[in-house]
Write a protein that holds these residues in place. Structure first.
Motif, PDB file in Angstrom:
ATOM      1  N   LEU A  74      34.193 -45.147  72.711  1.00 35.96           N
ATOM      2  CA  LEU A  74      33.124 -45.679  71.857  1.00 35.96           C
ATOM      3  C   LEU A  74      33.084 -45.050  70.462  1.00 35.96           C
ATOM      4  O   LEU A  74      32.819 -45.729  69.472  1.00 35.96           O
ATOM      5  CB  LEU A  74      31.756 -45.453  72.525  1.00 35.96           C
ATOM      6  N   GLN A 118      31.176 -58.883  73.453  1.00 39.38           N
ATOM      7  CA  GLN A 118      30.925 -58.539  72.049  1.00 39.38           C
ATOM      8  C   GLN A 118      31.023 -59.764  71.140  1.00 39.38           C
ATOM      9  O   GLN A 118      30.260 -59.895  70.183  1.00 39.38           O
ATOM     10  CB  GLN A 118      31.886 -57.446  71.586  1.00 39.38           C
ATOM     11  N   ARG A 122      25.228 -66.097  77.992  1.00 39.29           N
ATOM     12  CA  ARG A 122      23.945 -65.394  77.840  1.00 39.29           C
ATOM     13  C   ARG A 122      23.249 -65.778  76.535  1.00 39.29           C
ATOM     14  O   ARG A 122      23.900 -66.108  75.550  1.00 39.29           O
ATOM     15  CB  ARG A 122      24.147 -63.872  77.930  1.00 39.29           C
ATOM     16  N   ASP A 139      23.413 -45.539  67.436  1.00 37.24           N
ATOM     17  CA  ASP A 139      23.779 -46.694  66.602  1.00 37.24           C
ATOM     18  C   ASP A 139      22.607 -47.111  65.697  1.00 37.24           C
ATOM     19  O   ASP A 139      22.814 -47.562  64.565  1.00 37.24           O
ATOM     20  CB  ASP A 139      24.178 -47.865  67.508  1.00 37.24           C
ATOM     21  N   LYS A 151      16.117 -57.058  69.035  1.00 39.87           N
ATOM     22  CA  LYS A 151      16.661 -56.224  67.945  1.00 39.87           C
ATOM     23  C   LYS A 151      16.807 -57.133  66.731  1.00 39.87           C
ATOM     24  O   LYS A 151      16.739 -58.363  66.866  1.00 39.87           O
ATOM     25  CB  LYS A 151      18.007 -55.599  68.356  1.00 39.87           C
ATOM     26  N   VAL A 182      24.988 -43.401  78.978  1.00 39.59           N
ATOM     27  CA  VAL A 182      25.842 -43.349  77.787  1.00 39.59           C
ATOM     28  C   VAL A 182      25.640 -44.617  76.936  1.00 39.59           C
ATOM     29  O   VAL A 182      25.638 -44.547  75.697  1.00 39.59           O
ATOM     30  CB  VAL A 182      27.326 -43.155  78.190  1.00 39.59           C
ATOM     31  N   GLN A 238      22.535 -43.990  75.066  1.00 39.82           N
ATOM     32  CA  GLN A 238      22.831 -43.034  73.991  1.00 39.82           C
ATOM     33  C   GLN A 238      23.510 -43.728  72.816  1.00 39.82           C
ATOM     34  O   GLN A 238      23.186 -43.482  71.648  1.00 39.82           O
ATOM     35  CB  GLN A 238      23.736 -41.919  74.543  1.00 39.82           C
ATOM     36  N   THR A 259      32.848 -51.682  72.357  1.00 36.80           N
ATOM     37  CA  THR A 259      32.148 -52.333  73.471  1.00 36.80           C
ATOM     38  C   THR A 259      33.020 -52.409  74.721  1.00 36.80           C
ATOM     39  O   THR A 259      32.562 -52.144  75.828  1.00 36.80           O
ATOM     40  CB  THR A 259      31.723 -53.760  73.061  1.00 36.80           C
ATOM     41  N   THR A 282      33.854 -41.776  76.384  1.00 40.96           N
ATOM     42  CA  THR A 282      32.806 -41.186  75.547  1.00 40.96           C
ATOM     43  C   THR A 282      33.380 -40.417  74.354  1.00 40.96           C
ATOM     44  O   THR A 282      32.617 -39.797  73.614  1.00 40.96           O
ATOM     45  CB  THR A 282      31.927 -40.227  76.387  1.00 40.96           C
ATOM     46  N   ARG A 313      26.380 -53.557  82.589  1.00 45.27           N
ATOM     47  CA  ARG A 313      27.545 -52.708  82.861  1.00 45.27           C
ATOM     48  C   ARG A 313      27.424 -52.039  84.231  1.00 45.27           C
ATOM     49  O   ARG A 313      28.396 -51.956  84.990  1.00 45.27           O
ATOM     50  CB  ARG A 313      27.695 -51.648  81.756  1.00 45.27           C
ATOM     51  N   ASP A 341      27.864 -61.413  71.459  1.00 42.75           N
ATOM     52  CA  ASP A 341      26.874 -60.626  70.720  1.00 42.75           C
ATOM     53  C   ASP A 341      26.910 -60.987  69.229  1.00 42.75           C
ATOM     54  O   ASP A 341      25.863 -61.151  68.595  1.00 42.75           O
ATOM     55  CB  ASP A 341      27.177 -59.127  70.901  1.00 42.75           C
TER      56      ASP A 341
HETATM   57  C1  GRG Z   1      29.516 -42.448  73.495  1.00 41.55           C
HETATM   58  C2  GRG Z   1      29.649 -40.143  72.502  1.00 41.55           C
HETATM   59  C3  GRG Z   1      29.356 -41.560  72.326  1.00 41.55           C
HETATM   60  C4  GRG Z   1      28.978 -42.009  71.096  1.00 41.55           C
HETATM   61  C5  GRG Z   1      28.582 -43.386  70.792  1.00 41.55           C
HETATM   62  C6  GRG Z   1      27.022 -44.930  68.318  1.00 41.55           C
HETATM   63  C7  GRG Z   1      28.278 -45.099  69.066  1.00 41.55           C
HETATM   64  C8  GRG Z   1      29.047 -43.859  69.432  1.00 41.55           C
HETATM   65  C9  GRG Z   1      28.723 -46.303  69.456  1.00 41.55           C
HETATM   66  C10 GRG Z   1      27.986 -47.574  69.232  1.00 41.55           C
HETATM   67  C11 GRG Z   1      28.514 -48.609  70.154  1.00 41.55           C
HETATM   68  C12 GRG Z   1      27.696 -49.866  70.141  1.00 41.55           C
HETATM   69  C13 GRG Z   1      26.290 -49.859  69.684  1.00 41.55           C
HETATM   70  C14 GRG Z   1      28.250 -50.984  70.601  1.00 41.55           C
HETATM   71  C15 GRG Z   1      27.520 -52.258  70.721  1.00 41.55           C
HETATM   72  C16 GRG Z   1      27.599 -52.698  72.137  1.00 41.55           C
HETATM   73  C17 GRG Z   1      26.606 -53.775  72.462  1.00 41.55           C
HETATM   74  C18 GRG Z   1      27.052 -55.181  72.374  1.00 41.55           C
HETATM   75  C19 GRG Z   1      25.367 -53.434  72.815  1.00 41.55           C
HETATM   76  C20 GRG Z   1      24.338 -54.350  73.347  1.00 41.55           C
HETATM   77  O1  GRG Z   1      24.461 -54.301  74.755  1.00 41.55           O
HETATM   78  P1  GRG Z   1      23.436 -55.028  75.710  1.00 41.55           P
HETATM   79  O2  GRG Z   1      23.171 -56.392  75.194  1.00 41.55           O
HETATM   80  O3  GRG Z   1      22.147 -54.127  75.521  1.00 41.55           O
HETATM   81  O4  GRG Z   1      23.940 -54.921  77.099  1.00 41.55           O
HETATM   82  P2  GRG Z   1      20.931 -53.905  76.533  1.00 41.55           P
HETATM   83  O5  GRG Z   1      19.785 -53.527  75.645  1.00 41.55           O
HETATM   84  O6  GRG Z   1      20.692 -55.198  77.282  1.00 41.55           O
HETATM   85  O7  GRG Z   1      21.303 -52.790  77.451  1.00 41.55           O
END
Ligand code: GRG
Length: 320
Positions: A174, A239, A318, A102, A256, A94, A97, A202, A169, A66, A242
């Motif tokens: 998200l 996504q 990927r 998650d 993971k 973020v 986070q 995502t 945010t 990103r 993913d």
């Molecule tokens: C932003 C306030 C705020 C809260 C977050 C928990 C939550 C609320 C959202 C979860 C969103 C989530 C986990 C989406 C999945 C996105 C995703 C495909 C993640 C994997 O991304 P990669 O592959 O990860 O880029 P790396 O580890 O390579 O950075």
């Protein structure tokens, strides 16, 4: 400042994303290391354990896709990398986070992330919650305090980016996607619901990354909207891939737990459409994204979309 040249790209046989974008990734990693240095903020803090958890969850791992998209979007639109770098780091904070929260037992409950124990496994649940909270607020501060203003990155643009970041945010971003993702666990769902979840969960951060890059380059509104559309296509494609990898790959490769979507009865593209149709959807989104990058209206002289096109290909193909 270009971090790598088109020439260097053509000379590599089948370069990986990591090798091709190593300078941008390194730039982001070094800046994150600086911004997450407790000594720079509060040397006498009693919260070292919290800083440790924030650093553990953000540094050392992660593809930085990103933030690299944000850097490339800004440069393609004629902006300076220094203007977008703090925002790129805020995006990664973020994102980190969102992964930390998650993984919590009350959310998707995963013990492994980026090939190591999740933050709550390594530091405990309360610290994981607080580390995520602190990262969000720190990210806002970074954009507001560290962005280098210029003729292109004006105070007006900066305020607009901060406003967009608030949408991403919050319940317009998200948080919304995560809420609906959990809501539909084990429930019947439609393609509209699927797209809704993915767009917010995502897509929002991808959309913001490209939009912020264009805005802080001082791009005209039409270009900002085009890059926003590009982010939407890429976020959705990312996504869907993913979801496919969750089925087709291993925990070792992904860093993971693989195979969880089916166990948790998640609303995913392969669950609804099957693997083949999902892959066709990724191909269509990729074509749409490449088409948007072909547009030259409003772009600066010498506009070069080759890096962004390479990123589109990486997202579609990927393996982790
Ligand atoms: C932003 C306030 C705020 C809260 C977050 C928990 C939550 C609320 C959202 C979860 C969103 C989530 C986990 C989406 C999945 C996105 C995703 C495909 C993640 C994997 O991304 P990669 O592959 O990860 O880029 P790396 O580890 O390579 O950075």
């Amino acid at each position: 400042m270009k971090t790598h040249t088109a020439e260097s790209m053509t000379h590599l046989a089948t370069p990986s994303y990591e090798s091709l974008f190593s300078s941008s990734i390194e730039l982001v990693n070094q800046a994150l290391e600086r911004y997450l240095d407790q000594r720079a903020y509060d040397p006498s803090s009693q919260a070292s354990g919290l800083w440790d958890a924030m650093r553990y969850g953000t540094l050392d791992g992660g593809k930085r896709i990103r933030s690299v998209l944000a850097l490339e979007a800004c440069q393609a639109c004629g902006g300076d990398i220094e203007s977008i770098l703090p925002t790129a780091c805020a995006i990664e904070m973020v994102h980190a986070q969102s992964l930390i929260h998650d993984d919590l037992p009350c959310m998707d409950n995963d013990d492994m992330r980026r090939g190591k124990p999740s933050v709550h496994k390594a530091f405990g649940e309360s610290t994981a919650v607080l580390a995520g909270d602190a990262l969000i607020a720190l990210a806002f501060g970074l954009i507001a305090k560290e962005t280098r203003l210029s003729e292109k990155a004006t105070p007006r643009q900066l305020l607009s980016v901060i406003g967009d970041f608030s949408d991403v945010t919050s319940v317009q971003g998200l948080v919304n996607g995560q809420f609906v993702d959990i809501l539909y666990e084990g429930q019947p769902f439609t393609p509209d619901i699927l797209e809704y979840i993915h767009t917010f969960k995502t897509g929002a951060l991808f959309r913001f990354s490209l939009r912020a890059g264009a805005k802080l380059a001082g791009a005209p509104d039409a270009v900002v909207e085009r890059f926003t559309a590009l982010g939407e296509k890429l976020g959705l494609a990312f996504q869907i891939v993913d979801d496919l990898l969750d089925i087709d790959s291993s925990s070792e490769t992904l860093g993971k737990t693989a195979g969880k979507d089916q166990l948790q009865k998640k609303a995913t593209y392969p669950a609804f459409f099957g693997g083949e149709t999902s892959r066709q959807q990724v191909a269509q989104l990729t074509q749409d994204a490449l088409g948007l990058l072909e547009e030259t209206a409003g772009m600066p002289p010498g506009y070069d979309s080759s890096h962004l096109k390479t990123l589109v290909a990486f997202i579609a193909n990927r393996l982790h």
